[in-house]
Design an enzyme around this catalytic site. Structure first.
Site, short mmCIF file in Angstrom:
data_model
loop_
_atom_site.label_atom_id
_atom_site.label_comp_id
_atom_site.label_asym_id
_atom_site.label_seq_id
_atom_site.Cartn_x
_atom_site.Cartn_y
_atom_site.Cartn_z
N GLY A 104 4.91 -10.16 4.01
CA GLY A 104 5.70 -10.09 5.24
C GLY A 104 5.04 -10.84 6.39
O GLY A 104 3.81 -10.82 6.54
N SER A 113 4.27 0.99 8.07
CA SER A 113 3.98 2.33 7.53
C SER A 113 3.28 3.17 8.58
O SER A 113 3.37 4.40 8.58
CB SER A 113 3.11 2.22 6.28
OG SER A 113 3.74 1.38 5.35
N MET A 128 0.85 -1.19 0.00
CA MET A 128 0.00 0.00 0.00
C MET A 128 0.89 1.25 0.00
O MET A 128 0.47 2.33 0.39
CB MET A 128 -0.93 -0.01 1.21
CG MET A 128 -1.89 -1.20 1.16
SD MET A 128 -3.44 -0.95 2.01
CE MET A 128 -2.89 -0.68 3.66
N HIS A 139 9.38 -3.53 3.30
CA HIS A 139 9.01 -3.77 1.90
C HIS A 139 10.25 -4.07 1.06
O HIS A 139 10.22 -4.93 0.18
CB HIS A 139 8.31 -2.53 1.32
CG HIS A 139 7.03 -2.15 2.00
ND1 HIS A 139 6.91 -1.03 2.78
CD2 HIS A 139 5.83 -2.76 2.01
CE1 HIS A 139 5.68 -0.94 3.24
NE2 HIS A 139 5.00 -1.98 2.80
N GLN A 172 -10.42 -2.50 2.14
CA GLN A 172 -9.95 -3.24 3.32
C GLN A 172 -9.92 -2.36 4.57
O GLN A 172 -9.49 -2.79 5.62
CB GLN A 172 -8.60 -3.90 3.07
CG GLN A 172 -7.40 -2.96 2.97
CD GLN A 172 -6.13 -3.69 2.59
OE1 GLN A 172 -5.98 -4.15 1.47
NE2 GLN A 172 -5.20 -3.83 3.52
#
Ligand code: PAF
Length: 303
Positions: A169, A208, A28, A35, A59
């Site tokens: 992940g 994030s 995202m 990432h 989501q």
């Protein structure tokens, strides 16, 4: 190369030699070292690597952080370029779901289909709904409909990119299990590769959402990894009773932590167990400064 449309992505994909292996790293955006570790693994495994950058509205629940979720596409593209990514696929919500929205980026508005939030208000889109057993716990319990949104967008990305490998992940352990289940049940021809959690030196799992935390918040957030490490240490010392292991956490939790869950489950099936063993995962979700953070640890494995 940066592409925004499904058509462009498909044309590129078609232009690649059919013998080349293709990997996708779905994200995202707001890319960080976590990432980049997925991208590194994808580069080492596949001939071509596609990174998708898409803040997936379906989501997010109506009261979640869809609007304020960090969007840093320019920087993400630079990072991908330096990491040797072949294509960054950054579609707009309307490209993915149709509706009246035309623009990508931070001022994007949501298409008709989910104007009122997540799928609960939606009756116009075909969804992938993972089995209740996998989503009625952990993150799925408080984020109702979240995994429907995740599976739907991930299957769409798989269908658009047609990759041989997908990289995810371990920090989102429930997500990986749910996606593997979808891939198995729907016969999606892709191998899912799970990559380890990347942490700051302090132990804080990269996310994030860490961007929302103050310096003090980052310090406070260390409680998640401390609780998990302590549970693992206790397990290694021979405590395997799950209730006793869970109780070790309470010494760490003061008023400033809003614990959402602490669970000790089977690492492959998310089934409950009374006794922890080598196939056990401890998972935690906790709010710090109002920011929802998650983390987990495998009890039976060296990290
Ligand atoms: O883990 C994420 O960032 C998202 O859930 C994913 C897999 C990219 C789907 O939107």
């Amino acid at each position: 190369m940066l592409v925004h449309t499904i058509k462009e992505l498909r044309e590129l994909r078609k232009s690649w030699d059919g013998n080349l292996t293709v990997g996708i790293v779905p994200t995202m955006g707001a890319l960080h070292e976590g990432h980049l570790s997925l991208i590194k693994k994808a580069k080492a495994t596949c001939d071509k690597v596609v990174v998708s950058v898409f803040v997936n509205p379906i989501q997010f629940g109506p009261s979640e952080d869809f609007d304020k979720y960090p969007r840093t596409l320019e920087k993400d593209v630079e990072l991908c370029k330096s990491a040797g990514v072949d294509v960054v696929f950054a579609p707009s919500p309307s490209e993915m779901y149709g509706g009246k929205c035309e623009s990508a980026g931070s001022n994007e508005s949501k298409p008709d289909a989910y104007e009122e939030g997540n799928r609960l208000s939606n009756d116009t889109l075909t969804y992938v709904c993972p089995p209740f057993f996998y989503v009625n716990k952990l993150c799925g319990k408080s984020r109702v409909g979240h995994f429907d949104g995740v599976c739907t967008v991930v299957l769409k990305l798989f269908n658009i990119v047609q990759p041989d490998f997908g990289f995810f992940g371990q920090k989102d352990a429930q997500q990986v299990i749910v996606i593997k289940k979808m891939v198995h049940d729907l016969n999606v021809p892709i191998k899912i590769i799970q990559c380890p959690i990347v942490r700051e030196d302090s132990g804080l799992a990269l996310s994030s959402r860490n961007k929302y935390l103050t310096e003090q918040g980052k310090q406070d957030a260390l409680v998640l990894s401390r609780i998990l490490n302590n549970i693992k240490a206790c397990f290694k010392r021979g405590i395997n009773d799950v209730s006793a292991l869970k109780e070790t956490a309470y010494a760490y939790l003061t008023d400033k932590y809003d614990l959402e869950y602490l669970e000790i489950l089977d690492k492959n099936t998310l089934e409950e167990k009374e006794k922890a063993d080598k196939d056990t995962i401890a998972l935690i979700a906790c709010r710090v400064e109002g920011v929802r953070l998650i983390d987990n640890i495998y009890l039976g494995e060296e990290e």
